[in-house]
Scaffold this motif. Structure first.
Motif, PDB file in Angstrom:
ATOM      1  N   LEU A 112     -38.331   2.555  -2.693  1.00 17.92           N
ATOM      2  CA  LEU A 112     -39.442   2.020  -3.478  1.00 17.92           C
ATOM      3  C   LEU A 112     -40.766   2.645  -3.078  1.00 17.92           C
ATOM      4  N   PHE A 113     -41.056   2.694  -1.794  1.00 18.64           N
ATOM      5  CA  PHE A 113     -42.334   3.231  -1.336  1.00 18.64           C
ATOM      6  C   PHE A 113     -42.467   4.722  -1.649  1.00 18.64           C
ATOM      7  N   VAL A 114     -41.369   5.465  -1.481  1.00 17.63           N
ATOM      8  CA  VAL A 114     -41.427   6.899  -1.776  1.00 17.63           C
ATOM      9  C   VAL A 114     -41.664   7.136  -3.258  1.00 17.63           C
ATOM     10  N   LEU A 115     -40.943   6.415  -4.108  1.00 18.77           N
ATOM     11  CA  LEU A 115     -41.098   6.593  -5.554  1.00 18.77           C
ATOM     12  C   LEU A 115     -42.480   6.156  -6.033  1.00 18.77           C
ATOM     13  N   HIS A 169     -30.070  -7.026   5.407  1.00 22.57           N
ATOM     14  CA  HIS A 169     -28.996  -6.044   5.315  1.00 22.57           C
ATOM     15  C   HIS A 169     -29.605  -4.642   5.394  1.00 22.57           C
ATOM     16  N   TRP A 170     -28.921  -3.733   6.065  1.00 20.50           N
ATOM     17  CA  TRP A 170     -29.483  -2.394   6.243  1.00 20.50           C
ATOM     18  C   TRP A 170     -29.711  -1.685   4.910  1.00 20.50           C
ATOM     19  N   ARG A 171     -28.915  -2.019   3.905  1.00 19.82           N
ATOM     20  CA  ARG A 171     -29.118  -1.380   2.601  1.00 19.82           C
ATOM     21  C   ARG A 171     -30.396  -1.861   1.927  1.00 19.82           C
ATOM     22  N   GLN A 172     -30.838  -3.066   2.253  1.00 22.50           N
ATOM     23  CA  GLN A 172     -32.124  -3.532   1.738  1.00 22.50           C
ATOM     24  C   GLN A 172     -33.269  -2.678   2.285  1.00 22.50           C
ATOM     25  N   ILE A 173     -33.150  -2.266   3.526  1.00 21.48           N
ATOM     26  CA  ILE A 173     -34.161  -1.390   4.124  1.00 21.48           C
ATOM     27  C   ILE A 173     -34.211  -0.066   3.369  1.00 21.48           C
ATOM     28  N   ILE A 174     -33.050   0.454   3.022  1.00 26.65           N
ATOM     29  CA  ILE A 174     -32.979   1.704   2.258  1.00 26.65           C
ATOM     30  C   ILE A 174     -33.682   1.543   0.914  1.00 26.65           C
ATOM     31  N   ILE A 175     -33.446   0.413   0.240  1.00 25.07           N
ATOM     32  CA  ILE A 175     -34.086   0.173  -1.055  1.00 25.07           C
ATOM     33  C   ILE A 175     -35.602   0.132  -0.904  1.00 25.07           C
ATOM     34  N   VAL A 176     -36.093  -0.503   0.153  1.00 23.53           N
ATOM     35  CA  VAL A 176     -37.541  -0.572   0.382  1.00 23.53           C
ATOM     36  C   VAL A 176     -38.112   0.830   0.593  1.00 23.53           C
ATOM     37  N   VAL A 177     -37.424   1.658   1.363  1.00 22.21           N
ATOM     38  CA  VAL A 177     -37.889   3.041   1.577  1.00 22.21           C
ATOM     39  C   VAL A 177     -37.928   3.790   0.253  1.00 22.21           C
ATOM     40  N   MET A 216     -22.446  -8.310  -2.406  1.00 25.13           N
ATOM     41  CA  MET A 216     -23.469  -8.054  -3.409  1.00 25.13           C
ATOM     42  C   MET A 216     -23.836  -6.583  -3.453  1.00 25.13           C
ATOM     43  N   SER A 217     -23.980  -5.957  -2.298  1.00 25.82           N
ATOM     44  CA  SER A 217     -24.384  -4.549  -2.256  1.00 25.82           C
ATOM     45  C   SER A 217     -23.284  -3.621  -2.757  1.00 25.82           C
ATOM     46  N   GLU A 218     -22.075  -4.165  -2.950  1.00 31.40           N
ATOM     47  CA  GLU A 218     -20.965  -3.337  -3.411  1.00 31.40           C
ATOM     48  C   GLU A 218     -20.390  -3.822  -4.740  1.00 31.40           C
ATOM     49  N   THR A 219     -21.151  -4.655  -5.462  1.00 32.30           N
ATOM     50  CA  THR A 219     -20.677  -5.119  -6.768  1.00 32.30           C
ATOM     51  C   THR A 219     -20.934  -4.057  -7.831  1.00 32.30           C
ATOM     52  N   ILE A 220     -20.145  -4.113  -8.883  1.00 32.26           N
ATOM     53  CA  ILE A 220     -20.286  -3.131  -9.955  1.00 32.26           C
ATOM     54  C   ILE A 220     -21.615  -3.301 -10.687  1.00 32.26           C
ATOM     55  N   ILE A 221     -22.130  -4.532 -10.736  1.00 34.84           N
ATOM     56  CA  ILE A 221     -23.424  -4.765 -11.385  1.00 34.84           C
ATOM     57  C   ILE A 221     -24.524  -4.021 -10.645  1.00 34.84           C
ATOM     58  N   LEU A 222     -24.508  -4.129  -9.325  1.00 39.72           N
ATOM     59  CA  LEU A 222     -25.501  -3.405  -8.529  1.00 39.72           C
ATOM     60  C   LEU A 222     -25.319  -1.899  -8.697  1.00 39.72           C
ATOM     61  N   GLY A 223     -24.064  -1.461  -8.742  1.00 42.05           N
ATOM     62  CA  GLY A 223     -23.787  -0.039  -8.941  1.00 42.05           C
ATOM     63  C   GLY A 223     -24.333   0.465 -10.260  1.00 42.05           C
ATOM     64  N   MET A 224     -24.216  -0.343 -11.309  1.00 44.05           N
ATOM     65  CA  MET A 224     -24.729   0.050 -12.617  1.00 44.05           C
ATOM     66  C   MET A 224     -26.252   0.146 -12.609  1.00 44.05           C
ATOM     67  N   MET A 225     -26.901  -0.772 -11.917  1.00 44.61           N
ATOM     68  CA  MET A 225     -28.365  -0.727 -11.838  1.00 44.61           C
ATOM     69  C   MET A 225     -28.835   0.514 -11.092  1.00 44.61           C
ATOM     70  N   LEU A 274     -35.294  -1.057  -8.934  1.00 41.90           N
ATOM     71  CA  LEU A 274     -34.984  -1.145  -7.508  1.00 41.90           C
ATOM     72  C   LEU A 274     -35.488  -2.449  -6.904  1.00 41.90           C
ATOM     73  N   SER A 275     -36.607  -2.946  -7.399  1.00 41.78           N
ATOM     74  CA  SER A 275     -37.124  -4.231  -6.923  1.00 41.78           C
ATOM     75  C   SER A 275     -36.158  -5.359  -7.271  1.00 41.78           C
ATOM     76  N   ILE A 276     -35.575  -5.288  -8.461  1.00 43.16           N
ATOM     77  CA  ILE A 276     -34.588  -6.290  -8.866  1.00 43.16           C
ATOM     78  C   ILE A 276     -33.350  -6.202  -7.979  1.00 43.16           C
ATOM     79  N   VAL A 277     -32.925  -4.976  -7.676  1.00 45.09           N
ATOM     80  CA  VAL A 277     -31.788  -4.779  -6.771  1.00 45.09           C
ATOM     81  C   VAL A 277     -32.069  -5.425  -5.418  1.00 45.09           C
TER      82      VAL A 277
END
Length: 227
Positions: free
Chosen positions: A106-109, A96-104, A13-22, A215-218
């Motif tokens: 989100l909080f920064v933005l 997944h470690w990439r979910q942690i990155i997304i959360v970071v 999921m973290s490497e799908t083209i749909i996620l990449g487009m988002m 990013l929340s949807i991701v």
């Protein structure tokens, strides 16, 4: 077996083209946002900052060089933090470690929405955007087996053109398919920039909230896939 399958599904999921487009949509959005709302700069890539840093040093303007040095340092810091998170949580089953990155991200933005316009405030906001973009570009580097960037498009444009040439040369439709995937990332990046421009004009500094929604949807897509 279930644990291994869960990890593989989430990795896919973290490497799908749909996620990449988002994520590319967010990348384009942030570039337009910093350009319109934060002093006419592009905070995603650091090539311009490196060039301007060299110019200011050549001019002997060491104080002025800080304007470009600080975002570069923030970008480097983001890369380091992404690698620390990856190493610490790469074998985690629950998240997944990439979910942690997304959360970071989100909080920064979200924090940037509280930073007003002008002067040093814009510089702080741009530094934070540079930090977020470095987290993203380091953590999400491959989609459908292809190396792609979601915060800049020079490399994507090169790859799209290269694979298209390969298709013309050998008529291998897989090469054309790869070219179209890169082209899709580029188009969505442009769409994200257009949305970012319109939103920034209408909403001002608060427009960045829209990137947080994406990013929340991701995050939710990755979370659902991990169940």
């Amino acid at each position: 077996m279930n644990i291994r399958n869960t990890r593989n599904k989430n990795k896919q999921m973290s490497e799908t083209i749909i996620l990449g487009m988002m994520l590319a949509c967010v990348g384009g959005f942030l570039d337009a946002y910093t350009y319109i709302c934060r002093g006419g700069v592009f905070a995603n890539a650091q090539t311009g900052n490196l060039v301007l840093l060299g110019i200011r040093i050549a001019e002997g303007n060491l104080i002025g060089s800080l304007k470009y040095l600080i975002p570069i340092i923030a970008f480097v810091l983001g890369i380091l933090i992404a690698e620390i998170v990856r190493k610490r949580y790469k074998n985690s089953v629950r998240i997944h470690w990439r979910q942690i990155i997304i959360v970071v991200e989100l909080f920064v933005l979200l924090g940037i929405t509280f930073i007003p316009n002008g002067g040093w405030y814009d510089m702080i906001a741009n530094v934070l955007v540079s930090f977020v973009c470095s987290l993203q570009v380091q953590s999400f580097r491959k989609f459908n087996g292809n190396a792609m960037a979601t915060t800049m498009c020079t490399g994507n444009l090169r790859s799209a053109t290269e694979y298209f040439y390969n298709y013309l040369d050998n008529k291998d439709r897989s090469e054309l398919h790869r070219s179209f995937q890169y082209l899709a990332i580029i188009i969505v990046f442009i769409i994200g920039a257009a949305i970012g421009a319109i939103a920034s004009i209408i909403l001002g500094v608060k427009a960045i909230i829209l990137s947080c929604i994406v990013l929340s949807i991701v995050f939710l897509l990755m979370l659902i896939n991990n169940q």
